[in-house]
Write an enzyme that holds these catalytic residues in place. Structure first.
Site, PDB file in Angstrom:
ATOM      1  N   ASP A   1      -1.034  -6.412  -3.344  1.00  0.00           N
ATOM      2  CA  ASP A   1      -0.977  -7.528  -2.408  1.00  0.00           C
ATOM      3  C   ASP A   1      -0.292  -8.719  -3.057  1.00  0.00           C
ATOM      4  OD1 ASP A   1      -2.354  -6.314  -0.268  1.00  0.00           O
ATOM      5  OD2 ASP A   1      -4.298  -6.848  -1.121  1.00  0.00           O
TER       6      ASP A   1
ATOM      7  N   ASP B   1      -3.115  -0.296  -3.981  1.00  0.00           N
ATOM      8  CA  ASP B   1      -2.868  -1.391  -3.058  1.00  0.00           C
ATOM      9  C   ASP B   1      -2.326  -2.548  -3.877  1.00  0.00           C
ATOM     10  OD1 ASP B   1      -2.909  -2.839  -0.647  1.00  0.00           O
ATOM     11  OD2 ASP B   1      -4.915  -3.611  -1.036  1.00  0.00           O
TER      12      ASP B   1
ATOM     13  N   ARG C   1      -7.534   4.283  -0.953  1.00  0.00           N
ATOM     14  CA  ARG C   1      -6.101   4.336  -1.254  1.00  0.00           C
ATOM     15  C   ARG C   1      -5.848   4.549  -2.734  1.00  0.00           C
ATOM     16  NH1 ARG C   1      -6.500  -1.710   0.715  1.00  0.00           N
ATOM     17  NH2 ARG C   1      -8.119  -0.642   1.800  1.00  0.00           N
TER      18      ARG C   1
ATOM     19  N   ARG D   1       0.925   6.321  -2.310  1.00  0.00           N
ATOM     20  CA  ARG D   1       0.349   5.735  -1.099  1.00  0.00           C
ATOM     21  C   ARG D   1       1.261   5.982   0.098  1.00  0.00           C
ATOM     22  NH1 ARG D   1      -2.036  -0.326   0.076  1.00  0.00           N
ATOM     23  NH2 ARG D   1      -2.884   0.207   2.118  1.00  0.00           N
TER      24      ARG D   1
END
Length: 163
Positions: free
Chosen positions: A102, A100, A97, A86
């Site tokens: 988070d 990811d 993407r 990424r």
């Protein structure tokens, strides 16, 4: 001995072999310094959120026990994203993407600093994060909001498909 915190990490991908990427990324969380992977949800296929003209995402949530502070954990998550290809500097916000990661929850902490907000600011609105979170932590609470199960009760769950 270092005090530890249980944190919830949201994982998502929609480029390449997204399911394999999410599985490998979940395993890599347990390799972070002072961190142990406790459990990971099933994988879920979900439509894109934000910019919708892109492939579906594969999402999951992992629970980790970590001695890293929230900023160090976030930095480690961003480094892991880079290891999986990424490049945030060239991608479109909410676009496709490779990975990811988070930081959804960090114990019961509420943090609002530049570049770091915990709980994740959109967690209570995102079924693709809440459904897998509740699968592995049915009693999860969102600090400043309340029970995660109350948040998910008002959301459309029809597009979230377990793999």
């Amino acid at each position: 001995m270092t005090a530890t915190v249980v944190a919830a990490i949201g994982l998502g991908a929609n480029l390449g072999d997204a399911a394999l990427t999410v599985q490998q990324a979940a395993q890599s969380l347990g390799l972070l310094p002072q961190t142990q992977l406790l459990r990971c949800s099933r994988l879920y296929r979900t439509p894109a959120w934000g910019m919708q003209a892109q492939p579906d995402f594969i999402n999951a949530v992992a629970l980790i026990d970590t001695g890293l502070d929230a900023r160090a954990l976030l930095d480690s998550l961003l480094a892991t994203e880079r290891e999986f290809g990424r490049d945030r500097s060239v991608e479109q916000r909410w676009g496709p993407r490779t990975l990811d990661l988070d930081l959804l929850l960090y114990g019961d902490a509420m943090i609002d600093e530049p570049g770091l907000q915990v709980p994740h600011p959109h967690l209570s609105q995102r079924a693709f994060a809440l459904v897998p979170l509740l699968e592995i932590a049915p009693e999860a609470a969102i600090p400043g909001y309340g029970a995660a199960r109350n948040a998910v009760s008002g959301l459309d769950l029809s597009n979230i498909q377990p793999l």
